[in-house]
Design a protein around this motif. Sequence first.
Motif, PDB file in Angstrom:
ATOM      1  N   MET A   1       0.620  -1.004   0.026  1.00  0.00           N
ATOM      2  CA  MET A   1       0.100  -0.035   0.354  1.00  0.00           C
ATOM      3  C   MET A   1       0.948   1.340   0.141  1.00  0.00           C
ATOM      4  O   MET A   1       0.479   2.336  -0.491  1.00  0.00           O
ATOM      5  N   GLY A   2       2.303   1.222   0.510  1.00  0.00           N
ATOM      6  CA  GLY A   2       3.125   2.462   0.483  1.00  0.00           C
ATOM      7  C   GLY A   2       3.422   2.728  -1.124  1.00  0.00           C
ATOM      8  O   GLY A   2       3.938   3.724  -1.291  1.00  0.00           O
ATOM      9  N   SER A   3       3.171   1.967  -2.292  1.00  0.00           N
ATOM     10  CA  SER A   3       3.158   2.387  -3.640  1.00  0.00           C
ATOM     11  C   SER A   3       2.057   3.336  -3.820  1.00  0.00           C
ATOM     12  O   SER A   3       2.340   3.687  -5.041  1.00  0.00           O
ATOM     13  N   LEU A   4       1.119   3.433  -3.115  1.00  0.00           N
ATOM     14  CA  LEU A   4      -0.123   4.273  -3.684  1.00  0.00           C
ATOM     15  C   LEU A   4       0.347   5.852  -3.348  1.00  0.00           C
ATOM     16  O   LEU A   4      -0.308   6.375  -2.525  1.00  0.00           O
ATOM     17  N   THR A   5       1.058   6.415  -4.091  1.00  0.00           N
ATOM     18  CA  THR A   5       1.775   7.710  -3.700  1.00  0.00           C
ATOM     19  C   THR A   5       0.878   8.794  -4.338  1.00  0.00           C
ATOM     20  O   THR A   5       0.714   9.940  -3.688  1.00  0.00           O
ATOM     21  N   ASN A   6      -0.504   8.484  -4.809  1.00  0.00           N
ATOM     22  CA  ASN A   6      -1.513   9.339  -5.087  1.00  0.00           C
ATOM     23  C   ASN A   6      -2.613   9.503  -4.135  1.00  0.00           C
ATOM     24  O   ASN A   6      -3.583  10.139  -4.301  1.00  0.00           O
ATOM     25  N   LEU A   7      -2.471   8.457  -2.967  1.00  0.00           N
ATOM     26  CA  LEU A   7      -3.683   8.269  -2.075  1.00  0.00           C
ATOM     27  C   LEU A   7      -3.848   9.442  -1.408  1.00  0.00           C
ATOM     28  O   LEU A   7      -3.052  10.095  -0.581  1.00  0.00           O
ATOM     29  N   LEU A   8      -5.246   9.858  -1.319  1.00  0.00           N
ATOM     30  CA  LEU A   8      -5.488  11.005  -0.478  1.00  0.00           C
ATOM     31  C   LEU A   8      -6.297  10.570   0.543  1.00  0.00           C
ATOM     32  O   LEU A   8      -6.494  11.170   1.808  1.00  0.00           O
ATOM     33  N   SER A   9      -7.075   9.499   0.697  1.00  0.00           N
ATOM     34  CA  SER A   9      -8.107   8.968   1.511  1.00  0.00           C
ATOM     35  C   SER A   9      -7.928   7.387   1.828  1.00  0.00           C
ATOM     36  O   SER A   9      -8.318   6.859   0.787  1.00  0.00           O
TER      37      SER A   9
ATOM     38  N   LEU B   1       3.875   3.172   4.451  1.00  0.00           N
ATOM     39  CA  LEU B   1       2.603   4.232   4.017  1.00  0.00           C
ATOM     40  C   LEU B   1       3.138   5.670   4.347  1.00  0.00           C
ATOM     41  O   LEU B   1       2.624   6.535   3.971  1.00  0.00           O
ATOM     42  N   LYS B   2       4.329   5.694   4.834  1.00  0.00           N
ATOM     43  CA  LYS B   2       5.189   7.182   4.842  1.00  0.00           C
ATOM     44  C   LYS B   2       5.464   7.471   3.293  1.00  0.00           C
ATOM     45  O   LYS B   2       5.365   8.816   3.158  1.00  0.00           O
ATOM     46  N   ASN B   3       5.477   6.806   2.461  1.00  0.00           N
ATOM     47  CA  ASN B   3       5.576   7.314   1.085  1.00  0.00           C
ATOM     48  C   ASN B   3       4.067   8.015   0.561  1.00  0.00           C
ATOM     49  O   ASN B   3       4.258   8.565  -0.487  1.00  0.00           O
ATOM     50  N   CYS B   4       3.163   7.736   1.243  1.00  0.00           N
ATOM     51  CA  CYS B   4       1.929   8.229   0.744  1.00  0.00           C
ATOM     52  C   CYS B   4       1.693   9.595   1.299  1.00  0.00           C
ATOM     53  O   CYS B   4       1.095   9.924   2.428  1.00  0.00           O
ATOM     54  N   GLN B   5       2.816  10.773   0.785  1.00  0.00           N
ATOM     55  CA  GLN B   5       2.596  11.817   1.464  1.00  0.00           C
ATOM     56  C   GLN B   5       1.479  12.816   1.026  1.00  0.00           C
ATOM     57  O   GLN B   5       1.384  13.687   1.641  1.00  0.00           O
ATOM     58  N   GLU B   6       0.593  12.412   0.181  1.00  0.00           N
ATOM     59  CA  GLU B   6      -0.562  13.254  -0.319  1.00  0.00           C
ATOM     60  C   GLU B   6      -1.911  12.932   0.660  1.00  0.00           C
ATOM     61  O   GLU B   6      -2.762  13.620   0.594  1.00  0.00           O
ATOM     62  N   LEU B   7      -1.633  12.003   1.678  1.00  0.00           N
ATOM     63  CA  LEU B   7      -2.792  11.593   2.377  1.00  0.00           C
ATOM     64  C   LEU B   7      -3.486  12.900   3.253  1.00  0.00           C
ATOM     65  O   LEU B   7      -2.746  13.506   3.822  1.00  0.00           O
TER      66      LEU B   7
ATOM     67  N   GLY C   1       1.900  11.987   7.275  1.00  0.00           N
ATOM     68  CA  GLY C   1       2.080  13.005   6.118  1.00  0.00           C
ATOM     69  C   GLY C   1       1.628  14.536   6.798  1.00  0.00           C
ATOM     70  O   GLY C   1       0.656  14.434   7.587  1.00  0.00           O
ATOM     71  N   HIS C   2       2.361  15.391   6.280  1.00  0.00           N
ATOM     72  CA  HIS C   2       1.888  16.884   6.870  1.00  0.00           C
ATOM     73  C   HIS C   2       0.438  17.425   6.266  1.00  0.00           C
ATOM     74  O   HIS C   2       0.203  18.617   6.901  1.00  0.00           O
ATOM     75  N   ASN C   3       0.114  16.880   5.280  1.00  0.00           N
ATOM     76  CA  ASN C   3      -1.087  17.238   4.634  1.00  0.00           C
ATOM     77  C   ASN C   3      -2.426  16.627   5.454  1.00  0.00           C
ATOM     78  O   ASN C   3      -3.648  17.153   5.101  1.00  0.00           O
ATOM     79  N   LEU C   4      -2.302  15.971   6.319  1.00  0.00           N
ATOM     80  CA  LEU C   4      -3.398  15.275   6.915  1.00  0.00           C
ATOM     81  C   LEU C   4      -4.430  16.123   7.465  1.00  0.00           C
ATOM     82  O   LEU C   4      -4.128  17.196   8.341  1.00  0.00           O
TER      83      LEU C   4
END
Length: 874
Positions: A548-556, A572-578, A597-600
């Motif tokens: 799941m860490g490969s889902l770099t476009n994941l928002l939700s 999941l650290k790779n999912c920076q857009e979460l 991620g800082h966008n949370l």
Amino acid sequence: MVEKFKIDIPAVSNGIVNQYIQLLENEGEEFEIEKEELKKKRKRLVKAKVEKSEATKVEAKGKTKNKAGSKIHLALFELEFLNYLDLSNNDFKAIHLSMDCQNLSLVSSPHVNRNLSLVTYLDLSENENLVIDDLRWLLRLSSSLQYLYMDSIDLHKETHWLQILTMFPSLVELSLHSSHLKNVNPSLLYANFTSLQYLDISYNDFFSELPIWLFNLSGLSFLDLRGNRFHGQIPETLLNLRNLQSLDLGDNKLSETIPDWFGRLGLLNKLDLSSNSFTGSIPTTLGNLSSLIYLDLSYNSFTGSIPTTFGNLSSLIIFRVSSNHLTGTLPECLGQLSNLEELNVRDNSLSGVLSDRNFAKLSKLQVLFIGSPSFVFDFDPHWIPPFELQELYLDHANLKLLPWMYTQTSLFYLYIENSSFTKESKDIFWSWSIDIAFVCLQRNYIPWDMTNVLLNSKVVWLVGNGLSGGLPQLTSNVRIFNIRDNNLSGSLSPLLCRNMTEKNNLEYLDVSKNLLSGELTECWINWKFLKHINLGRNNLTGRIPQSMGSLTNLLSLHIYDTKLHGDIPVSLKNCQELVLVNLHGNKLSGNVPNWIGHNLKALQLRSNEFSGDIPLQICQLSSLLVLDLSNNKLTGSIPYCLHNIITMISNNASLDEFTIYNKDTDYTFGIDVPLLAKSNYLDYYKYMHDIDLSNNHLSGRIPLEIFKLTALQSLNLSQNQLTGTISEEIGNMKALESLDFSNNTLLGQIPQSMSALSFLEVLNLSFNNLKGQIPSGTQLQSFTSLSYMGNPELCGTPLIEKCNHGEDSGDTKVMAENDEKGSEFKESFYMGMGVGFAISFWIVFGSILFKRSWRHAYFNFLYDVKEKFMSRWS
């Protein structure tokens, strides 16, 4: 012939150029303006469209914006031949005034000798960050300006906009759509718009009756007042607008009945009264508006039947009366409107027979929204409609009686709800709908097994239909897939792990509220475009996979109320857009991740088995709106740095909604946020500002910094081991709607400032060590005794225990401080006793341990004591 010339504008040295302004030299200061004939305007204009060279593309509500300079310089208006200026759809933030324009009171003064601009067309629209506090700088254009568009900019501080703009005698078109205006001067009798023909002030916030001055603009042909919270009745002075062709009063709070005199507005070709509170019957006189091509009366409370006089509206193209309380039959005369392209009568109480006669001459019909529980369908089974629909909505339909539906081969949008399908229609339906872009089947009875069904639509929305079997298969064409709230079983693998020759384009996946089982697949690496995943309320087991860490476009990400265990993988650290993480109701363990991620905006980990301290990195999530770590095994103290979460201090409405936009389908989907707030589980499409740390093992005092979160609406710290007092600063949290500090060991009195929390709906301070009188004031007395029970020394309404006013209770704050000081003294006293005992013990024991003679003497002493004791009792 195009005339070209050079100009020098230091104000735009950042190099803003595009279609009509071409960069001539590398300095970025010289531009070319070409003059051309404008086919759509009345005069010869010079276009000066200002956009940035090789514009940086940013996505904003599905549009492409050009990021130009931060200021608009008024030197631009000094161009000698400029009379057309379009600065729309950029990212300007302010108007820059030159030194001689700093004093705005002199702008229109006759003593200021300046060349007047020749600009007749000015468009500043869609600069959403542009704030203009004062419009007086526009007065230099007062003699020439004819077309002014200022949509979607911020004018909320300009309260005199109307007085200023009435000084433009040549103004023909004025558009102030979504400009944050609040003052419309409703009692003003006259506005000097002598040339005005087009006025759009829609989607502001006037909240008044319709202004009187509007109905003296006799030259108006276009008037848009939509979305302003206007209330009251429509005045008969509307008849003064004898040239009116388009009137939009939709999405307001207008009420009462529609008067019969509306039928005298003979030039109207568009009438929109939708989304108001109109009542009574629809006047038959509207059938006299022979020029009408657009009529929308939907979302009101109209009663009675659809007037048969509407059969006279031979030019009508759009007809909407949905979501009212209309009764009676669907008039057959509507089937004679040969120009009709949209017919929407859904969500009423219409009845009677519905047959092919109701659609006899609708050869141009493209959009059909129809349905009622009381309709009786009587279509000829061999009937082939004269129309070819693009959009079809059916409600409460028996699809077995509508075989003509399968003749529609040009559909783009199909929506069917509250209807019934036969088991035999499965294959014909999926083969027919395979090329329909948007397929939505919701709350139907569909007895179909979805195993091995191949879906191809860009949007597949199959919610609450009783579908069974395994998950279907998706082609690479599918962007949105929602099949929640059905009876699907089996694993995720048939959907996610099958071999596909083309890349997957899926962005939205929701299979929640089914009967799916097994572990989460490791096939997520094949679905890299995913932005939203919801697997909640299934019987899924195992761990969250590393893939799941490969889902770099994941928002939700929603995986809630399942049986997952283990820790949250570091991948999941790779999912920076979460933006939204909801993992509540599992058996996840370990520490709360410190790398989120800082966008949370929302972090929901409640009802798991997380342990350890709350990481201080939580305080770095400056956009966080929802923090729910309740029902875990967390220890330590509440972080003192929570006031660094900016969004919980300053409420910004633009951050309150979470949506996902899909560019290919041009649809925006709202994501709900399930919260336990106000003692209820609710799904919010708008975030509440919420912190819930309840039912853990947190200790220490409630940090003062938490009372700085002035935008917080719900705060739950109950069922912990918190001590200390409640600070008077809690009175600053004016937005609080729910507060729960119950089942702790809090001390002192309830702060007087809490009586000022006027939005408080839920309060629980029970089972603490609070004492003294409950502060007076209607707010705190409005709760029941259950909010205060379990505090033996607490008194006053609504408790039965009355306070003894003969004793000097002292100042609340002082007593609270004394209680806290007393608590500190007790802690210090017992700590000193313990340390003293330990030191004394080691002095005596150490001496005996290391000095042999003392040790022998000590044990001989004990032996003698024992002998004397035994001899006495014998």
